[in-house]
Design an enzyme around this catalytic site. Structure first.
Site, PDB file in Angstrom:
ATOM      1  N   GLY A  10     -22.693   0.853  58.492  1.00  0.00           N
ATOM      2  CA  GLY A  10     -23.562   0.617  57.649  1.00  0.00           C
ATOM      3  C   GLY A  10     -24.871  -0.200  58.311  1.00  0.00           C
ATOM      4  O   GLY A  10     -24.693  -1.096  59.182  1.00  0.00           O
ATOM      5  N   ARG A  71     -20.775   6.441  60.089  1.00  0.00           N
ATOM      6  CA  ARG A  71     -19.613   5.935  59.670  1.00  0.00           C
ATOM      7  C   ARG A  71     -18.340   6.829  60.578  1.00  0.00           C
ATOM      8  O   ARG A  71     -17.314   6.791  60.000  1.00  0.00           O
ATOM      9  CB  ARG A  71     -19.266   5.687  58.289  1.00  0.00           C
ATOM     10  CG  ARG A  71     -20.084   4.672  57.602  1.00  0.00           C
ATOM     11  CD  ARG A  71     -19.546   4.241  56.388  1.00  0.00           C
ATOM     12  NE  ARG A  71     -20.745   3.385  55.581  1.00  0.00           N
ATOM     13  CZ  ARG A  71     -20.646   2.162  55.497  1.00  0.00           C
ATOM     14  NH1 ARG A  71     -19.783   1.534  56.385  1.00  0.00           N
ATOM     15  NH2 ARG A  71     -21.259   1.553  54.975  1.00  0.00           N
ATOM     16  N   ASP A 102     -16.348  -4.336  61.506  1.00  0.00           N
ATOM     17  CA  ASP A 102     -14.843  -4.161  61.802  1.00  0.00           C
ATOM     18  C   ASP A 102     -14.678  -2.759  62.237  1.00  0.00           C
ATOM     19  O   ASP A 102     -13.812  -2.702  63.252  1.00  0.00           O
ATOM     20  CB  ASP A 102     -13.916  -4.688  60.769  1.00  0.00           C
ATOM     21  CG  ASP A 102     -14.376  -4.021  59.214  1.00  0.00           C
ATOM     22  OD1 ASP A 102     -15.321  -3.448  59.153  1.00  0.00           O
ATOM     23  OD2 ASP A 102     -13.603  -4.479  58.545  1.00  0.00           O
ATOM     24  N   THR A 124     -22.942  -7.012  60.343  1.00  0.00           N
ATOM     25  CA  THR A 124     -22.873  -6.570  58.949  1.00  0.00           C
ATOM     26  C   THR A 124     -23.352  -7.388  57.854  1.00  0.00           C
ATOM     27  O   THR A 124     -23.424  -8.872  58.205  1.00  0.00           O
ATOM     28  CB  THR A 124     -21.366  -6.367  58.740  1.00  0.00           C
ATOM     29  OG1 THR A 124     -20.947  -6.160  57.255  1.00  0.00           O
ATOM     30  CG2 THR A 124     -20.302  -7.651  59.146  1.00  0.00           C
ATOM     31  N   ASP A 126     -22.435  -8.127  55.362  1.00  0.00           N
ATOM     32  CA  ASP A 126     -20.940  -8.731  54.556  1.00  0.00           C
ATOM     33  C   ASP A 126     -20.655  -9.997  55.212  1.00  0.00           C
ATOM     34  O   ASP A 126     -20.092 -10.787  54.399  1.00  0.00           O
ATOM     35  CB  ASP A 126     -19.792  -7.652  54.284  1.00  0.00           C
ATOM     36  CG  ASP A 126     -20.236  -6.532  53.698  1.00  0.00           C
ATOM     37  OD1 ASP A 126     -20.907  -6.575  52.906  1.00  0.00           O
ATOM     38  OD2 ASP A 126     -19.500  -5.418  53.886  1.00  0.00           O
ATOM     39  N   ASP A 128     -18.394 -10.657  57.234  1.00  0.00           N
ATOM     40  CA  ASP A 128     -16.868 -10.828  57.147  1.00  0.00           C
ATOM     41  C   ASP A 128     -16.264 -10.685  58.498  1.00  0.00           C
ATOM     42  O   ASP A 128     -14.815 -10.387  58.370  1.00  0.00           O
ATOM     43  CB  ASP A 128     -16.429  -9.900  56.192  1.00  0.00           C
ATOM     44  CG  ASP A 128     -16.649  -8.422  56.490  1.00  0.00           C
ATOM     45  OD1 ASP A 128     -17.435  -8.157  57.406  1.00  0.00           O
ATOM     46  OD2 ASP A 128     -16.091  -7.454  55.486  1.00  0.00           O
ATOM     47  N   ARG A 170     -17.673  -6.149  49.908  1.00  0.00           N
ATOM     48  CA  ARG A 170     -16.392  -5.285  49.624  1.00  0.00           C
ATOM     49  C   ARG A 170     -15.029  -6.313  49.419  1.00  0.00           C
ATOM     50  O   ARG A 170     -14.256  -6.415  48.602  1.00  0.00           O
ATOM     51  CB  ARG A 170     -16.086  -4.175  50.748  1.00  0.00           C
ATOM     52  CG  ARG A 170     -14.909  -3.484  50.659  1.00  0.00           C
ATOM     53  CD  ARG A 170     -14.911  -2.641  52.014  1.00  0.00           C
ATOM     54  NE  ARG A 170     -16.032  -1.522  51.566  1.00  0.00           N
ATOM     55  CZ  ARG A 170     -15.936  -0.476  50.777  1.00  0.00           C
ATOM     56  NH1 ARG A 170     -14.716  -0.350  50.160  1.00  0.00           N
ATOM     57  NH2 ARG A 170     -16.892   0.332  50.451  1.00  0.00           N
TER      58      ARG A 170
HETATM   59  O1  F6P Z   1     -21.849  -2.472  55.395  1.00  0.00           O
HETATM   60  C1  F6P Z   1     -20.898  -2.807  54.629  1.00  0.00           C
HETATM   61  C2  F6P Z   1     -21.417  -2.393  53.184  1.00  0.00           C
HETATM   62  O2  F6P Z   1     -22.730  -3.152  52.903  1.00  0.00           O
HETATM   63  C3  F6P Z   1     -20.377  -2.861  52.047  1.00  0.00           C
HETATM   64  O3  F6P Z   1     -20.756  -4.053  51.437  1.00  0.00           O
HETATM   65  C4  F6P Z   1     -20.604  -1.534  50.963  1.00  0.00           C
HETATM   66  O4  F6P Z   1     -19.459  -1.603  50.376  1.00  0.00           O
HETATM   67  C5  F6P Z   1     -21.004  -0.537  52.010  1.00  0.00           C
HETATM   68  O5  F6P Z   1     -21.540  -1.064  53.155  1.00  0.00           O
HETATM   69  C6  F6P Z   1     -21.723   0.489  51.183  1.00  0.00           C
HETATM   70  O6  F6P Z   1     -22.478   1.302  52.136  1.00  0.00           O
HETATM   71  P1  F6P Z   1     -22.862   2.891  52.180  1.00  0.00           P
HETATM   72  O7  F6P Z   1     -23.305   2.897  50.858  1.00  0.00           O
HETATM   73  O8  F6P Z   1     -23.668   2.733  53.112  1.00  0.00           O
HETATM   74  O9  F6P Z   1     -21.637   3.578  52.333  1.00  0.00           O
END
Ligand code: F6P
Length: 341
Positions: A10, A71, A102, A124, A126, A128, A170
């Site tokens: 992301g 991704r 990660d 990220t 997040d 995390d 998440r």
């Molecule tokens: O980058 C991680 C994150 O922001 C998570 O918190 C979230 O679940 C996910 O990406 C959603 O990303 P996308 O809608 O781009 O798949």
């Protein structure tokens, strides 16, 4: 060296600042840099772009990534490993700088085990990733959450409503925890701490008994109401790393809180607003320091590592350490926020 840089997973504000820092420091050391387009997909397909002083000029404040991201899990394809090694050999790549969370770093570790020189940069929103206090994009995201809470406070107060703000997160509640604390949320719900819908309703009722006519509730998308026992998902599809698409806990809470307390409730899903736009001061400086450190680590002969910030210092940690589980929300910080419930 001929370095290749990529951004995977992301997006997050500060990626361009990191790319710029890698390129400027590399050119300063008389190295060459190419960009791999769209994360690991660029290495699979040999989709690359030369990176010069000119190509990174003016990108420091820009959100997104000039390289694109995806991704893609290159090891999903049976021939993924050999295809990447073929691109590396054909393009004469001496080392890769992988900017990601990660999932991206787990691919970096596998490539390193196959003999490729790789350095990771943690990114990220997040926050995390283990081994670093902060990841690129987190500070900008929590500023968005804080501003949303500030804005929702005024409309909530005017209409005497309960406002629910669903934020990303998440497995870790950093965005909800820190964004909610800074935004003065009355309830913060995170994946790390189980809760029931009734607990939330009790807090709202208590506030009304004390004369408050509105409440702000920040909930992480991965927060699990014990009444359901699992995170709320949009559908059953998973991405190439096996993650489901979360979302919907805010709407569920809004329905239940309104039905059980009788107080009008609305939900705002911040979604990708948290990942868009210009990076904050903190993210620009962090990305710049980490980008420079990644090239310096390679020059010093290090690889199989991630550059990180610990306290005020930039350090390197092994990729194994960076991938050891999830950096979860500091529960002392969470306890602090409970004082304001
Ligand atoms: O980058 C991680 C994150 O922001 C998570 O918190 C979230 O679940 C996910 O990406 C959603 O990303 P996308 O809608 O781009 O798949």
């Amino acid at each position: 060296m001929r370095l290749a840089v990529l951004t995977g997973g992301g997006d997050a504000p500060g990626l361009n600042a990191a790319i710029r820092a890698v390129v400027r420091r590399a050119l300063d050391g008389n190295h060459e840099v190419i960009g791999l387009r769209n994360g690991w997909l660029g290495l699979l397909n040999g989709d690359v772009v030369p990176l010069t002083r000119d190509s990174v000029s003016g990108i420091l404040p820009r959100g997104g990534t000039i390289l694109g991201t995806s991704r893609t899990n290159p090891f999903k394809a049976a021939d993924g490993g050999p295809r990447m090694l073929e691109t590396i050999a054909r393009l004469g790549i001496d080392a890769i700088v992988a900017i990601g969370g990660d999932d991206t770093l787990s691919v970096a570790l596998k490539l390193h085990a196959m003999g490729v020189r790789v350095v990771g940069i943690p990114k990220t929103m997040d926050n995390d990733v283990p081994g670093t206090d902060y990841t690129i994009g987190f500070d900008t995201a929590v500023n968005v959450v804080m501003e949303a809470c500030d804005r929702l406070h005024t409309t909530a107060e005017a209409h005497h409503r309960v406002m629910i703000v669903e934020v990303m997160g998440r497995d870790a509640g950093w965005v909800a925890g820190i964004g909610g604390l800074a935004g003065g949320a009355d309830v913060i719900l995170v994946p790390e701490v189980p809760f029931t819908i009734e607990d939330v309703c009790q807090i709202v009722r208590r506030r009304h008994e004390r004369g408050r006519t509105f409440s702000i509730i920040v909930v992480a998308e991965g927060a699990k109401p014990a009444d359901f026992g699992m995170p709320i998902t949009q559908d059953a599809r998973v991405d190439e790393f096996g993650h489901v698409r979360l979302g919907g806990v805010g709407a569920l809470l809004a329905r239940e809180v309104e039905a059980r307390t009788g107080h009008e409730t609305r939900v705002t899903v911040l979604g990708h607003l948290q990942r868009g736009g210009s990076p904050t001061v903190f993210d620009r400086v962090l990305a710049t320091r980490l980008g420079v450190a990644a090239v310096e680590a390679l020059e010093a002969g290090k690889d199989g590592v991630m550059v990180a910030v610990q306290g005020t210092k930039i350090v390197t940690v092994s990729l194994q350490e960076a991938l050891a589980g999830t950096n979860r929300l500091d529960l002392q910080l969470y306890q602090l926020s409970r004082l304001f419930h």
